[in-house]
Write a protein that holds these residues in place. Structure first.
Motif, short mmCIF file in Angstrom:
data_model
loop_
_atom_site.label_atom_id
_atom_site.label_comp_id
_atom_site.label_asym_id
_atom_site.label_seq_id
_atom_site.Cartn_x
_atom_site.Cartn_y
_atom_site.Cartn_z
N GLU A 129 -52.66 -2.70 -15.18
CA GLU A 129 -52.57 -3.02 -13.76
C GLU A 129 -52.54 -4.54 -13.57
O GLU A 129 -53.34 -5.26 -14.16
N GLY A 130 -51.61 -4.99 -12.74
CA GLY A 130 -51.44 -6.42 -12.53
C GLY A 130 -50.61 -7.08 -13.61
O GLY A 130 -50.49 -8.31 -13.62
N GLY A 131 -50.01 -6.29 -14.49
CA GLY A 131 -49.30 -6.85 -15.63
C GLY A 131 -47.81 -7.00 -15.45
O GLY A 131 -47.12 -7.49 -16.35
N ILE A 132 -47.28 -6.57 -14.29
CA ILE A 132 -45.83 -6.64 -14.09
C ILE A 132 -45.51 -7.82 -13.18
O ILE A 132 -45.93 -7.85 -12.01
N GLY A 133 -44.80 -8.80 -13.70
CA GLY A 133 -44.44 -9.97 -12.91
C GLY A 133 -43.02 -9.91 -12.38
O GLY A 133 -42.73 -10.40 -11.30
N ASP A 134 -42.14 -9.28 -13.12
CA ASP A 134 -40.73 -9.12 -12.74
C ASP A 134 -40.37 -7.65 -12.88
O ASP A 134 -41.04 -6.90 -13.61
N PRO A 135 -39.31 -7.20 -12.19
CA PRO A 135 -38.91 -5.79 -12.29
C PRO A 135 -38.82 -5.34 -13.75
O PRO A 135 -38.26 -6.03 -14.59
N LEU A 136 -39.39 -4.17 -13.99
CA LEU A 136 -39.52 -3.69 -15.36
C LEU A 136 -39.09 -2.23 -15.44
O LEU A 136 -39.61 -1.38 -14.72
N GLY A 137 -38.16 -1.93 -16.35
CA GLY A 137 -37.80 -0.55 -16.60
C GLY A 137 -38.88 0.12 -17.44
O GLY A 137 -39.38 -0.46 -18.40
N GLN A 181 -37.86 12.10 -16.98
CA GLN A 181 -36.54 12.40 -16.45
C GLN A 181 -36.17 11.30 -15.46
O GLN A 181 -37.03 10.69 -14.84
N GLY A 182 -34.88 11.01 -15.35
CA GLY A 182 -34.41 9.98 -14.43
C GLY A 182 -34.63 8.57 -14.97
O GLY A 182 -35.05 8.37 -16.11
N ARG A 183 -34.34 7.60 -14.12
CA ARG A 183 -34.46 6.18 -14.46
C ARG A 183 -35.39 5.53 -13.45
O ARG A 183 -35.27 5.78 -12.25
N LEU A 184 -36.29 4.67 -13.91
CA LEU A 184 -37.30 4.11 -13.03
C LEU A 184 -37.54 2.64 -13.36
O LEU A 184 -37.76 2.29 -14.52
N ILE A 185 -37.47 1.81 -12.33
CA ILE A 185 -37.79 0.39 -12.46
C ILE A 185 -38.97 0.10 -11.54
O ILE A 185 -38.93 0.42 -10.34
N LEU A 186 -40.02 -0.50 -12.07
CA LEU A 186 -41.19 -0.86 -11.27
C LEU A 186 -41.15 -2.34 -10.94
O LEU A 186 -40.80 -3.17 -11.78
#
Length: 405
Positions: free
Chosen positions: A361-369, A374-379
């Motif tokens: 948590e708090g570790g994503i600074g830029d969009p990340l796949g 199933q499917g495709r997800l970018i956070l």
């Protein structure tokens, strides 16, 4: 085949939108659910109604679901959270004269600087015997834990330098206007109500404290789900479809009008529309400000119950002295969030489903796949204001580091 009766308790807040829309847009009916919504005025009542079987599920504070499961303050009743109803959507609103001393009124600012200025004022008030009072909606609320996290990160001791009290959301603006508290941390539309009355000025929004921070959830008694998981899965599918409608810009006016009805929020459609379109008026007489992701719904698996979100909330309970760190209790707290039920319900729809159940948590600074089943997800980014992160596998280290700050 007849529809399954299902009752959900809620408070008049914008983040009760998905159950309301599931009913009003016919999405629950499409899943053969006869959905009844029961409005209450306090979180304690919503929770009691759920625990005593007067409702099947509740629009509930995420930490309260954990506290109830752990038996904090009452006999333990296991609850499960199979769906998150929304991320962020809260704000911190102070009395106008106090806000003028710490921020540029009417616009968002650097909340670390704002918090540092507030800390100096709070310490002076404490030393003068007039401790600043902040109203939050419940002891076990994300509002309380995010406010405490911000205050501590800016050098204040939330237990000694200020006083934090409980005020039910519908009365938060009244408490601020009446001088009972110096500030409130509450969900919309109640900050905007205080602003429009001239009783308060918004100085921070909780998305500035923790971007993508977990807020309200759908909570159910675990035994109720175990008895028959099928109705729960159908409700989750209806809520997911409601989320699709909620984020459709073409439906903003209609959704605001529905939520404003007397049986739901019983308020201004204009104020509600602002919140759901991320348009916030920080002070009366000032222009609306676009606050990206002020209230985050549906996109990027926003409704997925990450186990690591529950873990972070437990860590804040420990920091607040609401419980003592215990590994068995920690496992039970994390198990309240149920990604397994979420996946089982939504797999038939073919929607993107995260493959992992926990993350840093708090570790994503830029969009990340991220990996999916199933499917495709970018956070998108989920940063904390102090640039710290939370590893759910390292609770002890996190608490030791927090104590030394």
């Amino acid at each position: 085949m007849s529809n399954t009766p299902f009752r959900i308790g809620f408070l008049p807040l914008v983040d009760a939108a998905l159950p309301i829309l599931a009913r009003e847009l016919g999405l629950a009916e499409a899943e053969r659910i006869d959905l009844t919504l029961v409005r209450d005025m306090s979180w304690a009542t919503v929770n009691d109604r759920l625990l005593y079987g007067h409702s099947d599920a509740a629009h509930l504070l995420a930490p309260l679901a954990i506290a109830t499961t752990l038996g904090l303050g009452r006999p333990a009743t296991p609850l499960s959270v199979p769906f998150v109803l929304g991320l962020n959507g809260n704000a911190i609103t102070l009395r106008p004269d106090l806000a003028e001393q710490i921020t540029t009124v009417g616009e968002p600012g650097d909340i670390t600087m704002i918090g540092t200025r507030l800390a100096a004022i709070a310490r002076a008030a404490r030393d003068g015997g007039n401790v600043l009072r902040f109203g939050v909606v419940h002891r076990y609320s994300s509002h309380n834990y995010m406010l405490r996290y911000w205050l501590a990160g800016c050098g204040l001791d939330p237990d000694r330098d200020v006083r934090i009290v409980t005020v039910a959301p519908p009365f938060a603006a009244d408490a601020l206007a009446g001088g009972e508290v110096d500030g409130i941390c509450v969900g919309e539309p109640w900050n905007s109500v205080a602003v429009d009355r001239g009783a308060g000025v918004i100085v921070a929004v909780t998305s500035q404290i923790w971007l993508r921070g977990v807020e309200k959830v759908l909570a159910m008694r675990t035994a109720r789900i175990d008895e028959d998981p099928d109705p729960t899965q159908r409700v989750i599918r209806a809520l997911y479809r409601a989320g699709e409608a909620f984020v459709d810009p073409a439906r903003l006016d209609d959704i605001a009008a529905i939520l404003a009805r007397p049986e739901y929020l019983d308020g201004s459609a204009d104020l509600i529309r602002r919140a759901i379109s991320d348009q916030i008026r920080f002070a009366r007489g000032h222009e609306l400000v676009h606050v990206p992701d002020f209230m985050f719904q549906h996109r990027e698996a926003a409704n997925f119950p990450w186990v690591s979100q529950a873990a972070w909330l437990y860590a804040q309970m420990c920091r607040a002295g609401h419980t003592s760190a215990d590994q068995a209790e920690y496992r039970a707290a994390q198990h309240v969030f149920r990604p397994d039920i979420y996946r089982a319900a939504l797999r038939p729809l073919g929607v993107p489903l995260p493959g992992a159940s926990s993350k840093l948590e708090g570790g994503i600074g830029d969009p990340l796949g991220v990996g999916t089943t199933q499917g495709r997800l970018i956070l998108g980014a989920d940063r904390f204001f102090d640039a710290r992160s939370f590893d759910p596998e390292a609770l002890s280290d996190y608490l030791e580091n927090a104590a030394s700050r």
